[in-house]
Scaffold this motif. Structure first.
Motif, short mmCIF file in Angstrom:
data_model
loop_
_atom_site.label_atom_id
_atom_site.label_comp_id
_atom_site.label_asym_id
_atom_site.label_seq_id
_atom_site.Cartn_x
_atom_site.Cartn_y
_atom_site.Cartn_z
N ALA A 197 0.85 -1.19 0.00
CA ALA A 197 0.00 0.00 0.00
C ALA A 197 0.88 1.25 0.00
O ALA A 197 1.97 1.24 0.57
N ASN A 198 0.38 2.29 -0.63
CA ASN A 198 1.10 3.57 -0.70
C ASN A 198 0.82 4.48 0.48
O ASN A 198 1.57 5.42 0.73
N ASP A 199 -0.29 4.26 1.17
CA ASP A 199 -0.65 5.11 2.30
C ASP A 199 -1.58 4.35 3.23
O ASP A 199 -1.99 3.22 2.95
N GLY A 200 -1.93 4.99 4.35
CA GLY A 200 -2.75 4.34 5.35
C GLY A 200 -4.15 3.99 4.89
O GLY A 200 -4.68 2.94 5.24
N LEU A 201 -4.76 4.85 4.10
CA LEU A 201 -6.11 4.56 3.60
C LEU A 201 -6.11 3.37 2.65
O LEU A 201 -6.97 2.49 2.75
N GLU A 202 -5.12 3.32 1.77
CA GLU A 202 -4.99 2.18 0.86
C GLU A 202 -4.73 0.90 1.66
O GLU A 202 -5.26 -0.17 1.34
N LEU A 203 -3.95 1.01 2.72
CA LEU A 203 -3.67 -0.14 3.58
C LEU A 203 -4.95 -0.68 4.21
O LEU A 203 -5.20 -1.88 4.19
N LEU A 204 -5.77 0.21 4.77
CA LEU A 204 -7.01 -0.25 5.40
C LEU A 204 -7.94 -0.91 4.39
O LEU A 204 -8.61 -1.90 4.72
N GLU A 205 -7.99 -0.39 3.16
CA GLU A 205 -8.78 -1.03 2.10
C GLU A 205 -8.23 -2.42 1.79
O GLU A 205 -8.98 -3.38 1.63
N LEU A 206 -6.92 -2.53 1.70
CA LEU A 206 -6.27 -3.81 1.40
C LEU A 206 -6.57 -4.85 2.48
O LEU A 206 -6.79 -6.02 2.18
N LEU A 207 -6.61 -4.41 3.73
CA LEU A 207 -6.84 -5.35 4.84
C LEU A 207 -8.27 -5.91 4.86
O LEU A 207 -8.54 -6.89 5.54
N LYS A 208 -9.16 -5.32 4.08
CA LYS A 208 -10.51 -5.87 3.95
C LYS A 208 -10.50 -7.17 3.15
O LYS A 208 -11.41 -7.98 3.27
N THR A 209 -9.45 -7.37 2.33
CA THR A 209 -9.37 -8.57 1.49
C THR A 209 -8.17 -9.46 1.83
O THR A 209 -8.11 -10.60 1.37
N GLN A 210 -7.22 -8.94 2.58
CA GLN A 210 -6.03 -9.70 2.97
C GLN A 210 -6.03 -9.87 4.48
O GLN A 210 -6.48 -8.98 5.20
N ASP A 211 -5.52 -10.97 4.95
CA ASP A 211 -5.40 -11.22 6.39
C ASP A 211 -3.95 -11.59 6.71
O ASP A 211 -3.64 -12.74 7.01
N PRO A 212 -3.05 -10.60 6.65
CA PRO A 212 -1.64 -10.91 6.91
C PRO A 212 -1.40 -11.13 8.40
O PRO A 212 -2.18 -10.70 9.25
N ALA A 213 -0.30 -11.78 8.70
CA ALA A 213 0.11 -11.94 10.09
C ALA A 213 0.76 -10.66 10.60
O ALA A 213 0.68 -10.35 11.79
#
Length: 131
Positions: free
Chosen positions: A35-51
């Motif tokens: 992700a390039n920024d925090g908002l993009e990160l939060l969107e990504l975490l809706k579909t990814q479940d990283p450790a």
């Protein structure tokens, strides 16, 4: 062994690529998103479940400290490692208050990144030797 999955969030693509290269040299570590920024990160975490999420403090749109608070509130199982150029202890204190699992100064990243990931993976906290 099941791979330990990681998402990277930093607004500098070249830096992310370098971190990804270091991480993926280890057989059981996988970068599953960027992700390039925090908002993009939060969107990504809706579909990814990283450790683990490795994120920069200084990013546009939603800074890393605010993103860390959001992650810990929404996804408490995800570990968070702050990776920053800032050596100020007040950033460390804010990170601790946000519930992060580690704090690594970018200047230390080449030598200590994998050490930080291993420590956090084992359930330990990690703080940059430069602090």
């Amino acid at each position: 062994m099941t791979p330990y999955t990681i998402v990277l969030a930093d607004d500098h693509a070249l830096f992310r690529q370098g971190v990804k290269k270091i991480i993926e040299e280890v057989d059981d570590l996988r970068v599953v998103g960027e992700a390039n920024d925090g908002l993009e990160l939060l969107e990504l975490l809706k579909t990814q479940d990283p450790a683990l999420v490795i994120l920069d403090i200084s990013m546009p749109n939603l800074r890393g400290l605010e993103a860390a608070r959001e992650i810990k509130g929404l996804y408490p199982q995800i570990k968070v490692l702050l990776l920053t150029m800032h050596k100020k202890k007040d950033f460390l204190q804010q990170g601790l208050e946000a519930g992060v699992d580690g704090f690594l100064v970018k200047e230390d990243a080449d030598a200590a990144l994998l050490q930080a990931v291993r420590a956090i993976r084992k359930g330990e906290k990690f703080y940059s030797p430069l602090l």
